[in-house]
Write a protein that holds these residues in place. Structure first.
Motif, PDB file in Angstrom:
ATOM      1  N   SER A   1      -0.953  -1.286   3.053  1.00  0.00           N
ATOM      2  CA  SER A   1      -0.930  -1.252   1.819  1.00  0.00           C
ATOM      3  C   SER A   1       0.706  -1.138   1.167  1.00  0.00           C
ATOM      4  O   SER A   1       1.308   0.259   1.077  1.00  0.00           O
ATOM      5  CB  SER A   1      -1.698  -0.153   0.631  1.00  0.00           C
ATOM      6  OG  SER A   1      -1.206   0.027  -0.555  1.00  0.00           O
ATOM      7  N   VAL A   2       1.510  -2.254   1.183  1.00  0.00           N
ATOM      8  CA  VAL A   2       2.940  -2.173   0.997  1.00  0.00           C
ATOM      9  C   VAL A   2       3.081  -2.905  -0.439  1.00  0.00           C
ATOM     10  O   VAL A   2       2.931  -4.078  -0.385  1.00  0.00           O
ATOM     11  CB  VAL A   2       3.601  -2.802   2.175  1.00  0.00           C
ATOM     12  CG1 VAL A   2       5.116  -2.766   1.835  1.00  0.00           C
ATOM     13  CG2 VAL A   2       3.453  -2.294   3.457  1.00  0.00           C
ATOM     14  N   LYS A   3       3.578  -2.297  -1.512  1.00  0.00           N
ATOM     15  CA  LYS A   3       3.663  -2.880  -2.787  1.00  0.00           C
ATOM     16  C   LYS A   3       5.183  -3.850  -2.582  1.00  0.00           C
ATOM     17  O   LYS A   3       5.887  -3.473  -1.783  1.00  0.00           O
ATOM     18  CB  LYS A   3       3.964  -2.032  -3.652  1.00  0.00           C
ATOM     19  CG  LYS A   3       2.601  -1.312  -4.053  1.00  0.00           C
ATOM     20  CD  LYS A   3       3.068  -0.119  -5.099  1.00  0.00           C
ATOM     21  CE  LYS A   3       1.627   0.422  -5.500  1.00  0.00           C
ATOM     22  NZ  LYS A   3       2.113   1.344  -6.771  1.00  0.00           N
TER      23      LYS A   3
ATOM     24  N   ASP B   1       2.361   4.650  -0.971  1.00  0.00           N
ATOM     25  CA  ASP B   1       1.929   3.701  -1.677  1.00  0.00           C
ATOM     26  C   ASP B   1       3.225   3.448  -2.719  1.00  0.00           C
ATOM     27  O   ASP B   1       3.176   3.393  -3.878  1.00  0.00           O
ATOM     28  CB  ASP B   1       0.799   4.187  -2.636  1.00  0.00           C
ATOM     29  CG  ASP B   1      -0.030   3.035  -3.395  1.00  0.00           C
ATOM     30  OD1 ASP B   1       0.269   1.783  -3.043  1.00  0.00           O
ATOM     31  OD2 ASP B   1      -0.142   3.126  -4.412  1.00  0.00           O
ATOM     32  N   LYS B   2       4.335   2.980  -2.219  1.00  0.00           N
ATOM     33  CA  LYS B   2       5.522   2.654  -2.704  1.00  0.00           C
ATOM     34  C   LYS B   2       5.861   1.303  -2.707  1.00  0.00           C
ATOM     35  O   LYS B   2       5.576   0.658  -1.593  1.00  0.00           O
ATOM     36  CB  LYS B   2       6.667   3.620  -2.273  1.00  0.00           C
ATOM     37  CG  LYS B   2       6.348   4.958  -2.252  1.00  0.00           C
ATOM     38  CD  LYS B   2       6.174   5.578  -3.499  1.00  0.00           C
ATOM     39  CE  LYS B   2       5.820   7.111  -3.493  1.00  0.00           C
ATOM     40  NZ  LYS B   2       5.621   7.802  -5.028  1.00  0.00           N
ATOM     41  N   SER B   3       6.695   0.801  -3.630  1.00  0.00           N
ATOM     42  CA  SER B   3       7.296  -0.520  -3.454  1.00  0.00           C
ATOM     43  C   SER B   3       8.534  -0.442  -2.393  1.00  0.00           C
ATOM     44  O   SER B   3       9.052   0.417  -2.097  1.00  0.00           O
ATOM     45  CB  SER B   3       8.085  -1.232  -4.792  1.00  0.00           C
ATOM     46  OG  SER B   3       6.853  -1.248  -5.951  1.00  0.00           O
TER      47      SER B   3
ATOM     48  N   PRO C   1      -3.458   4.643   4.848  1.00  0.00           N
ATOM     49  CA  PRO C   1      -2.643   4.244   3.630  1.00  0.00           C
ATOM     50  C   PRO C   1      -3.066   4.734   2.369  1.00  0.00           C
ATOM     51  O   PRO C   1      -3.964   4.663   1.906  1.00  0.00           O
ATOM     52  CB  PRO C   1      -2.587   2.547   3.963  1.00  0.00           C
ATOM     53  CG  PRO C   1      -3.955   2.262   4.480  1.00  0.00           C
ATOM     54  CD  PRO C   1      -4.265   3.417   5.439  1.00  0.00           C
ATOM     55  N   GLY C   2      -1.740   4.862   1.640  1.00  0.00           N
ATOM     56  CA  GLY C   2      -1.891   5.326   0.371  1.00  0.00           C
ATOM     57  C   GLY C   2      -2.343   6.793   0.130  1.00  0.00           C
ATOM     58  O   GLY C   2      -2.704   7.328  -1.100  1.00  0.00           O
ATOM     59  N   TRP C   3      -2.681   7.493   1.239  1.00  0.00           N
ATOM     60  CA  TRP C   3      -2.995   8.900   1.168  1.00  0.00           C
ATOM     61  C   TRP C   3      -1.916   9.867   0.841  1.00  0.00           C
ATOM     62  O   TRP C   3      -2.151  11.041   0.909  1.00  0.00           O
ATOM     63  CB  TRP C   3      -3.774   9.316   2.388  1.00  0.00           C
ATOM     64  CG  TRP C   3      -5.351   8.812   2.557  1.00  0.00           C
ATOM     65  CD1 TRP C   3      -5.657   7.290   2.051  1.00  0.00           C
ATOM     66  CD2 TRP C   3      -6.255   9.220   3.025  1.00  0.00           C
ATOM     67  NE1 TRP C   3      -6.861   7.057   2.252  1.00  0.00           N
ATOM     68  CE2 TRP C   3      -7.462   8.406   2.835  1.00  0.00           C
ATOM     69  CE3 TRP C   3      -6.720  10.651   3.638  1.00  0.00           C
ATOM     70  CZ2 TRP C   3      -8.680   8.691   2.996  1.00  0.00           C
ATOM     71  CZ3 TRP C   3      -7.815  10.754   3.735  1.00  0.00           C
ATOM     72  CH2 TRP C   3      -9.027   9.980   3.771  1.00  0.00           C
ATOM     73  N   GLY C   4      -0.717   9.383   1.184  1.00  0.00           N
ATOM     74  CA  GLY C   4       0.375  10.333   0.839  1.00  0.00           C
ATOM     75  C   GLY C   4       0.595  11.317   1.630  1.00  0.00           C
ATOM     76  O   GLY C   4       0.367  11.434   2.936  1.00  0.00           O
TER      77      GLY C   4
ATOM     78  N   SER D   1       3.605   2.143   2.915  1.00  0.00           N
ATOM     79  CA  SER D   1       2.149   1.984   2.920  1.00  0.00           C
ATOM     80  C   SER D   1       1.568   3.441   2.712  1.00  0.00           C
ATOM     81  O   SER D   1       0.652   3.689   1.902  1.00  0.00           O
ATOM     82  CB  SER D   1       1.587   1.377   3.974  1.00  0.00           C
ATOM     83  OG  SER D   1       0.289   1.520   4.084  1.00  0.00           O
TER      84      SER D   1
END
Length: 391
Positions: free
Chosen positions: A185-187, A382-384, A148-151, A379
Motif C-alpha cells: 500500500s504505497v500512495k 500509509d503515506k504518499s 501495510p497500513g498498520w502504522g 506502506s
C-alpha cells in the motif's frame, strides 16, 4: 571401543559442519533476496531470527548474523572505491567493521533454546545509536510488507513477530508467506508534484567550483521549463549553497514565487564546525533550509574528528508544510537505517520525501534497496511517497 567412539565423533562433527554450512547458506540467500531491491521480498529478512534461534552454538549464531549483514551490504566495497577514488580497501574495512559490530549482540545474547526477550534486546541494540549508526538492513523494515497500513501498531506487532520467530522458527515461514501475498500500500505523490531525477558525477562534501556552477546552471535551465506545482531534486545536487548560488538561482526563485511553485533541492550548508546536509526550499530571499539530515554516512560524510564533517541532527523531528501537506524527509543513508524513519513518522506527515545522491553506486543494488525501504515505510504508515535520485 575407542575406534567406535572416534567414528561417532567424526560423524557428529560432519553433521555439525553440514548443519552450519546449510544455515549459513540459507542466511546468505535470504539476505540477498531481502536486500536486492524488490520490496515484496523484504519479508525474507524475517528468517534471520529463526536461523539465529536454531544455531547449535554461540559461534554459529554469530556467523549467521555476520553473514546476514555482510551479504545485505555487499555493494559497499565497490561503491566506496568509486566514492573515494581509490581501491576497495576502505569499503571492505567499513563493511567488515560495521558487520562485526552489528553481529556482536547476536553472539553475546545467544543461549541454547534462547528466551524471546534476548532477541528483543538484540533488535533494540542494532536499531538505535550507537550501534544503530551503522544499523542498516534491519529486519523490522519488513513491517511495511507484512502489515501495510498498520502504522505504529503494525511496527510493534512485527517486533513481536520477529522475536517469536527466534524461539519458534517455523513462524518465519508463515510471516514470509503473509508478506508475499499481502498487497503493498504505497500512495502516489500528491497531484502536480514531481521528482526531478538527474545523472551527475559528484562527491558529497566537495567544494564549490566551476563544475558545481555549471551543474547548477544546467539545473536552473531545466527547472525553468517545468510547470509542476512542487518539484523535488536529489540530495546535495546543488553542492555547497553560497552567495554565488543565490546569483545563479535568483531568476528561477522569483519566477517560482510568482507562479506559486515550490522547488526543493539538496544542498550542503557550510557552518563553522562543518556543514549540514540539508533539504532546502528555494525562495526569492535565497534558500530556506527545511530539513537537516539526522545521520550522514559515517566516514565519508560524518567525521567527528574533522571540521569538514557533515553534522548530524540525531533525533530532531523535522517536518514542513509544502503545498498544504505536512512533509517529512529521509535523505539517502537514512533510508537504510531504522531510527530515522521513526523520527520522520513521529511528525505524522502526509508525504514522505526521499532524496538520494547515488552517483557512486551505479551498477549496484544500493539505489534499488533504498527505494524498496522507502516504499516499505510509506506502506506501513500509509503515506504518499515521492523520491528524487541522482545516479
Amino acid at each position: 571401543m575407542d575406534g567406535i567412539a572416534l567414528v561417532g565423533r567424526q560423524e557428529l562433527l560432519t553433521h555439525r559442519l553440514v548443519y552450519a554450512g546449510t544455515l549459513l547458506t540459507l542466511t546468505g540467500l535470504t539476505a540477498y533476496l531481502a536486500w536486492h531491491g524488490e520490496v515484496i521480498l523484504l519479508g525474507a529478512a524475517l528468517f534471520l531470527p529463526s536461523f539465529w534461534g536454531i544455531a547449535h552454538s554461540r559461534l554459529l549464531a554469530w556467523l549467521i548474523a555476520l553473514t546476514y549483514y555482510l551479504v545485505a551490504a555487499r555493494d559497499i566495497p565497490a561503491g566506496a572505491a568509486v566514492f573515494f577514488g581509490q581501491g576497495t580497501q576502505n569499503g571492505w574495512l567499513l563493511l567488515i567493521g560495521a558487520s562485526l559490530l552489528l553481529s556482536l549482540p547476536y553472539a553475546l545474547l545467544w543461549r541454547r533454546n534462547p528466551a524471546i526477550w534476548r532477541f528483543a534486546v538484540i533488535l533494540v541494540l542494532v536499531s538505535v545509536p550507537p550501534i544503530g549508526i551503522v544499523g542498516w538492513t534491519n529486519p523490522l523494515t519488513a513491517a511495511g510488507v507484512l502489515l501495510p497500513g498498520w502504522g505504529w501498531f503494525g511496527l510493534g506487532a512485527t517486533f513481536v513477530a520477529v522475536c517469536l520467530a527466534s524461539r519458534f522458527p517455523l513462524l518465519a515461514i508463515l510471516w514470509f508467506m503473509v508478506s508475499m501475498v499481502t498487497p503493498l500500500s504505497v500512495k502516489a505523490p500528491p497531484p502536480h508534484w514531481a521528482a526531478v531525477n538527474t545523472s551527475y558525477l559528484m562527491a558529497s562534501g566537495s567544494t564549490s567550483g566551476l563544475t558545481a556552477a555549471q551543474r547548477q546552471q544546467s539545473l536552473v535551465d531545466q527547472l525553468m521549463r517545468r510547470n509542476e506545482r512542487v518539484l523535488i531534486l536529489p540530495e546535495t545536487i546543488v553542492g555547497q549553497w553560497s552567495d554565488a548560488s543565490l546569483f545563479l538561482w535568483d531568476e528561477l526563485a522569483r519566477r517560482a514565487e510568482g507562479r506559486g511553485q515550490t522547488i526543493l533541492f539538496g544542498a550542503e550548508l557550510p557552518t563553522q564546525k562543518g556543514y549540514k546536509n540539508a533539504a532546502v526550499r528555494l525562495t526569492s530571499a535565497g534558500g530556506d533550509p527545511v530539513y537537516q539530515q539526522l545521520m550522514p554516512v559515517p566516514v565519508s560524510m560524518w567525521r567527528p574528528w574533522s571540521d569538514q564533517s557533515a553534522l548530524p541532527a540525531w533525533f530532531a523531528p523535522q517536518s514542513v508544510e509544502i503545498d498544504g501537506r505536512r512533509s517529512a524527509f529521509l535523505i539517502c543513508y537514512e533510508q537504510l537505517l531504522f531510527w530515522p524513519p521513526l523520527v520522520a513518522m513521529s511528525t505524522d506527515p502526509d508525504v514522505l520525501i526521499g532524496m538520494s545522491n547515488d552517483w557512486w553506486a551505479r551498477g549496484g543494488d544500493i539505489p534499488a534497496i533504498q527505494v524498496s525501504a522507502l516504499k516499505a515505510w510509506a506502506s506501513l504508515f500509509d503515506k504518499s511517497l515521492i523520491y528524487a535520485v541522482n545516479r
